[in-house]
Each structure stands twice: as C-alpha cells, then as structure tokens.
Design a protein around this motif. Structure first.
Motif, mmCIF file in Angstrom:
data_model
loop_
_atom_site.group_PDB
_atom_site.id
_atom_site.type_symbol
_atom_site.label_atom_id
_atom_site.label_comp_id
_atom_site.label_asym_id
_atom_site.label_seq_id
_atom_site.Cartn_x
_atom_site.Cartn_y
_atom_site.Cartn_z
ATOM 1 N N ARG A 258 45.152 53.902 8.326
ATOM 2 C CA ARG A 258 46.526 53.817 8.815
ATOM 3 C C ARG A 258 47.089 55.230 8.853
ATOM 4 N N PRO A 259 47.447 55.749 10.024
ATOM 5 C CA PRO A 259 47.825 57.162 10.125
ATOM 6 C C PRO A 259 49.239 57.479 9.666
ATOM 7 N N GLY A 260 50.037 56.461 9.385
ATOM 8 C CA GLY A 260 51.420 56.737 9.012
ATOM 9 C C GLY A 260 52.157 57.416 10.156
ATOM 10 N N ARG A 261 52.776 58.544 9.865
ATOM 11 C CA ARG A 261 53.568 59.227 10.892
ATOM 12 C C ARG A 261 52.873 60.462 11.459
ATOM 13 N N LEU A 262 51.578 60.618 11.206
ATOM 14 C CA LEU A 262 50.855 61.708 11.848
ATOM 15 C C LEU A 262 50.816 61.463 13.351
ATOM 16 N N GLY A 263 51.052 62.503 14.136
ATOM 17 C CA GLY A 263 51.247 62.305 15.571
ATOM 18 C C GLY A 263 50.148 62.801 16.468
ATOM 19 N N SER A 264 49.080 63.395 15.941
ATOM 20 C CA SER A 264 47.977 63.822 16.792
ATOM 21 C C SER A 264 47.128 62.620 17.187
ATOM 22 N N ALA A 265 46.424 62.754 18.307
ATOM 23 C CA ALA A 265 45.485 61.716 18.718
ATOM 24 C C ALA A 265 44.225 61.810 17.867
ATOM 25 N N ALA A 266 43.469 60.732 17.805
ATOM 26 C CA ALA A 266 42.266 60.719 16.965
ATOM 27 C C ALA A 266 41.239 59.768 17.552
ATOM 28 N N MET A 267 39.975 60.112 17.344
ATOM 29 C CA MET A 267 38.857 59.238 17.696
ATOM 30 C C MET A 267 37.866 59.218 16.544
ATOM 31 N N THR A 268 37.386 58.042 16.184
ATOM 32 C CA THR A 268 36.317 57.894 15.208
ATOM 33 C C THR A 268 35.102 57.332 15.933
ATOM 34 N N VAL A 269 33.964 57.991 15.763
ATOM 35 C CA VAL A 269 32.737 57.638 16.470
ATOM 36 C C VAL A 269 31.682 57.236 15.451
ATOM 37 N N ILE A 270 31.030 56.100 15.669
ATOM 38 C CA ILE A 270 30.020 55.604 14.744
ATOM 39 C C ILE A 270 28.893 54.940 15.531
ATOM 40 N N ARG A 271 27.706 54.906 14.945
ATOM 41 C CA ARG A 271 26.585 54.225 15.599
ATOM 42 C C ARG A 271 26.853 52.729 15.674
ATOM 43 N N SER A 272 26.492 52.137 16.774
ATOM 44 C CA SER A 272 26.580 50.689 16.886
ATOM 45 C C SER A 272 25.489 50.035 16.046
ATOM 46 N N PRO A 273 25.821 48.950 15.336
ATOM 47 C CA PRO A 273 24.770 48.246 14.575
ATOM 48 C C PRO A 273 23.766 47.539 15.465
ATOM 49 N N ALA A 274 24.012 47.535 16.789
ATOM 50 C CA ALA A 274 23.048 46.920 17.706
ATOM 51 C C ALA A 274 21.713 47.651 17.683
ATOM 52 N N GLY A 275 21.724 48.931 17.255
ATOM 53 C CA GLY A 275 20.479 49.681 17.153
ATOM 54 C C GLY A 275 19.896 50.108 18.478
ATOM 55 N N ASP A 276 20.717 50.102 19.526
ATOM 56 C CA ASP A 276 20.230 50.459 20.860
ATOM 57 C C ASP A 276 20.632 51.873 21.273
ATOM 58 N N GLY A 277 21.125 52.657 20.317
ATOM 59 C CA GLY A 277 21.541 54.021 20.625
ATOM 60 C C GLY A 277 22.965 54.147 21.104
ATOM 61 N N SER A 278 23.664 53.037 21.269
ATOM 62 C CA SER A 278 25.057 53.096 21.706
ATOM 63 C C SER A 278 25.956 53.457 20.537
ATOM 64 N N TRP A 279 27.165 53.889 20.867
ATOM 65 C CA TRP A 279 28.161 54.254 19.862
ATOM 66 C C TRP A 279 29.389 53.373 20.020
ATOM 67 N N LEU A 280 30.092 53.182 18.913
ATOM 68 C CA LEU A 280 31.385 52.520 18.924
ATOM 69 C C LEU A 280 32.452 53.560 18.614
ATOM 70 N N VAL A 281 33.582 53.439 19.281
ATOM 71 C CA VAL A 281 34.670 54.406 19.131
ATOM 72 C C VAL A 281 35.973 53.657 18.930
ATOM 73 N N THR A 282 36.724 54.041 17.908
ATOM 74 C CA THR A 282 38.100 53.576 17.797
ATOM 75 C C THR A 282 38.992 54.783 18.008
ATOM 76 N N ALA A 283 40.023 54.614 18.803
ATOM 77 C CA ALA A 283 40.854 55.745 19.220
ATOM 78 C C ALA A 283 42.330 55.430 19.023
ATOM 79 N N ARG A 284 43.070 56.448 18.615
ATOM 80 C CA ARG A 284 44.530 56.391 18.554
ATOM 81 C C ARG A 284 45.050 57.471 19.489
ATOM 82 N N MET A 285 45.757 57.066 20.541
ATOM 83 C CA MET A 285 46.065 58.001 21.618
ATOM 84 C C MET A 285 47.479 57.810 22.132
ATOM 85 N N TRP A 286 48.015 58.878 22.729
ATOM 86 C CA TRP A 286 49.249 58.740 23.492
ATOM 87 C C TRP A 286 48.933 57.909 24.733
ATOM 88 N N PRO A 287 49.881 57.133 25.222
ATOM 89 C CA PRO A 287 49.602 56.289 26.390
ATOM 90 C C PRO A 287 49.027 57.071 27.573
#
Length: 477
Positions: free
Chosen positions: A403-432
C-alpha cells in the motif's frame, strides 16, 4: 460474461499461533540493521492465488494450521513484534513468541469472475489489513469456486524481495518435504555493521528526505493513481531484448523491458515536463565481497540488502533514442549502485542520521515521493523463483503488494509467472495518462492480466471456436 466489478471478503477467524519449538538462546530483542532502516517499517504482502484443489479448502486450512507452529520455530522473528525502542525510537524485533496471526476469510466471487486486470479490485481486496507491530499475518481467503489465495503479510523491516519470496518457498519445502534443507539467517547485527567513524559521499544527502506528510501529495492526488495487473509474454521480452542489444553487449531482459517502459513514460509526459526519471530497487547480495561476507549467510539472510538506483533524462532524448541507447542508460544507472561500497555508505549514512527516529520520524527515498520530474520505480522480483506448491498444486498468480500511502511516483513490480513459460507478471501503479500510454502501446507488450489469461477461466471448445470465428470475420471487414 464480464468480470465482477467488486466482491466482498468476510473474515471468518483470526487467531494467534506460536512457535512450537522456540530456538534456544535466541535473543529476546533482535536489533534491525541500518540497511533495514533505509526503506523503513511498513506492511508488505506476498500474494499467491490458486485454483480449487482436489482436496478441498478445509484441507488447505487444516494443513496451514498444523504447519505454522513448526514453521515459526525456524523463522522465529516472525512470531515476534516490531516495537520502537523506548530510548532511540528505532524499531526493534521483540522475539517473545507472541505469535503470528492466522486469518481465514471468504470471498463471495469465483476466481473466473474476478477482474484481475484491475489490481485494486482484485489483489487490493485479497490482502487484509493487520495490526501494526505484527511480524506475520498469514492469510487464507477461500473463493466461491473453491479456489483460494495465500498471502504473507509482514513488515519490510524483516524482509526485502529476496526474503519475501523465501517465505513461501520455505513453506512449500517444509510442507512437501517434511523439513527445511537450509538454515535461515536472522542475525542482522553481526552481518551488517556501520564503520566507525561513518564515511559516505555528500550525494547521499540528496537521495533521502525526511518522511513528512506536509511535503507529500495530498490524499486525493495519490488516490488518482490507478493500479493495473499485466502479463508480459516471454516472446515479447525476448523481442525487446533483441532490439535493445548491440554487437558490444547483450542487455538483460529487465534492462530491455525497462527501456521500453522508459519510452512509454516519456511519451506519457510529452510536453508537460522536460525531464523524467526511472528508478530501480536493486538487490545487493551478489555485489557483496565474499571475502568479507559469508556467502551462505548472505544467501540465507532474510533482511534488507536493497537500494535504489535512479537516472533522470531529457524527455525528448528518451523518446527519440533507439531502444538500445535507453537500455544502456538503464544498465549504467543500475551498475553504479551494484557494488559493496554503496551498501557500506548506506549503513554509515543511516548511522549518522538515526536521530530522526527519536523524534518519531523516518527517512524515505526522494525519488518515490512524486515531486520533481515524473518518476517510475521498478521493483524487480525476476531473480527470485517462487515454488508455491505446498501440496495443493501450484499457484497461477503470484505478486508482491504494497500500500503506497501518499507516495506519488509511479511504480511497477515485475515477477516471474508461476506458469513456468518464461512470461512475467507485472503490477503497476500509474497516473491515468501513463496507464493510457501503456494500454495504447502499439507493441502491446503489457497485456491485461484477465482471469482467462491467468488460466482461471477454461472456455469450452465450442465457445472458443465461435470467438475465433468472430475475430476472423472482423479482421476481414
């Protein structure tokens, strides 16, 4: 059928679980290291989402209740409490076996109906708030379809990305193999010590600011950021890597994706600012001198060994430069902090600035505030493999959550997909406007993480054939 707009989560039980066999001689108070204080104390989650297991959810809950006491005996600080020191205000980990929290809850939606592409409406509802000071809140949420999520809620003082992913990995090993093949290392004081006297360059002073709500974006501005989940296919990452690599150097997959994201950020900024920034959270374990730091201890250490790398650039330069040049800028920024001297200076800088804690304050990295030129922070979990199968099948979605609280920069978190196919999952917090640029990207690198794309929906063959026929017809119009 479109995904449900929202779903309710009802907490069925909260209980405290103690370690069954507390380690002898473990210190009653575990001091945190200065590297732990760099990012400071705040709640962080690791969420794994599973389809319905054949054994049923009651078996999952029973296994968790049975395994947690032994798990806490090996990860004993997580049965403790994070408490500010009465004399210094610096948080300590009090290890008195007060117990970790085990939460069981129910979500009134099927996984197939959850809008996972909307991170706030999915992951944001799965992770449940827990009491400040708790070192661990283990949360099981059963969905109407029988699927479930398992969330590890803890304090960032205790873990960085390496440690946060170690928890589910160790959990899976203990439940499946019946034991742990390695020994976690918890002693921060002996591993990371500041020098005497402290020594650091003046540039560090510009990297940190005191965390002051009066200088942060107001709550409504912070709430305007949108949260999205994406899937990045392995083929897209490899394509970007090929485009960003040159004859002299083959860039990493993360550098290639970062270069693409930097270009999207510059496109979103447009003429509204002359500059924009990228930043990366860097795990420094591989940069530590093995002659000074025991390699086994460092690899098994759950505490923080992270720092920010950042670089500001002219918007027009980022937009017009080839992808390879932007990737080179990203690589140069990261390599500047990927060295032992950086972490020694961080320890020394924090040692000289600890007085703020006695006043009830703390420090934060300036790049995350949301002031100055637009900045996007990348947290890369791709070096860490998550083995989430603890006896009930592998997860189909894994993701850290903050939970970022009141921090205002954009952010992306990148992690390996558990599918094991080399894909990545990304969660992003962004300005519209940045979200619009990502979604309108003609290369379509970031694909919405729908329930279907995450394999929580299995369409019948006839439905799939009808959809493909319709799509083919549209393409011919």
């Amino acid at each position: 059928m479109p995904p449900a707009e929202s779903f309710a989560v009802e907490v069925l039980s909260r209980s405290l679980v103690q370690a069954s066999d507390p380690p002898r001689g473990f210190p009653a108070v575990l001091p945190v290291s200065n590297l732990d204080l760099v990012l400071g104390s705040f709640h962080v989650f690791f969420i794994a989402v599973y389809p319905a297991p054949a054994a049923g959810f009651p078996a999952v809950a029973a296994a968790a209740r049975a395994a947690l006491p032994a798990f806490l005996s090996r990860f004993y600080p997580f049965a403790g409490r994070v408490v500010p020191s009465a004399s210094t205000g610096v948080p300590d980990v009090v290890c008195g076996n007060e117990g970790a929290e085990l939460v069981v809850a129910y979500a009134d939606a099927a996984l197939a109906d959850v809008d996972f592409a909307d991170a706030g409406a999915s992951l944001g509802r799965i992770q449940l708030p827990f009491e400040r000071g708790l070192a661990l809140s283990l949360q099981l949420v059963r969905f109407a379809c029988g699927g479930f999520s398992l969330s590890w809620g803890t304090d960032h003082l205790l873990v960085d990305g390496h440690g946060l992913t170690t928890l589910p990995n160790a959990w899976a090993e203990m439940l499946v193999a019946g034991g742990l093949s390695w020994e976690p290392h918890h002693d921060r004081a002996s591993l990371f010590r500041p020098r005497s006297p402290p020594r650091y360059g003046p540039s560090l002073d510009a990297e940190f600011v005191r965390y002051d709500p009066g200088t942060l974006p107001n709550a409504l501005l912070a709430a305007a950021l949108v949260r999205r989940n994406y899937v990045v296919d392995a083929a897209d990452v490899d394509r970007l890597r090929g485009a960003a690599s040159g004859p002299a150097r083959r860039v990493t997959r993360l550098e290639a994706l970062s270069a693409h994201v930097w270009k999207l950020l510059a496109a979103a900024v447009g003429g509204s600012d002359t500059h924009c920034r990228m930043a990366w959270l860097v795990d420094g374990r591989r940069g530590l001198d093995p002659a000074k730091y025991n390699k086994t201890h460092v690899n098994n250490y759950l505490g923080n060994v992270v720092t920010y790398a950042s670089r500001e650039a002219v918007v027009d330069t980022v937009r017009s430069s080839p992808l390879a040049d932007v990737a080179t800028m990203a690589a140069a920024a990261i390599s500047e902090v990927f060295r032992q001297e950086r972490y020694e200076e961080l320890m020394d800088w924090m040692e000289a600035h600890k007085g703020v804690f006695a006043e009830g304050g703390k420090w934060t990295e300036a790049v995350g505030l949301g002031t100055g030129s637009p900045a996007l922070v990348v947290s890369a979990f791709v070096p860490f493999r998550v083995e989430g199968d603890f006896g009930f099948g592998p997860p189909r979605l894994v993701m850290p959550w903050v939970r970022p609280g009141r921090l205002g920069s954009a952010a992306m978190t990148v992690i390996r997909s558990p599918a094991g196919d080399g894909s990545w999952l990304v969660t992003a917090r962004m300005w519209p406007r940045l979200a619009d640029a990502v979604d309108a990207d003609p290369e379509a690198v970031f694909k919405p993480a729908t329930a279907e794309r995450l394999s929580f929906v299995t369409r019948r063959r006839g439905e799939l054939a009808a959809t493909e026929t319709a799509q083919h017809a549209v393409s011919r119009m």
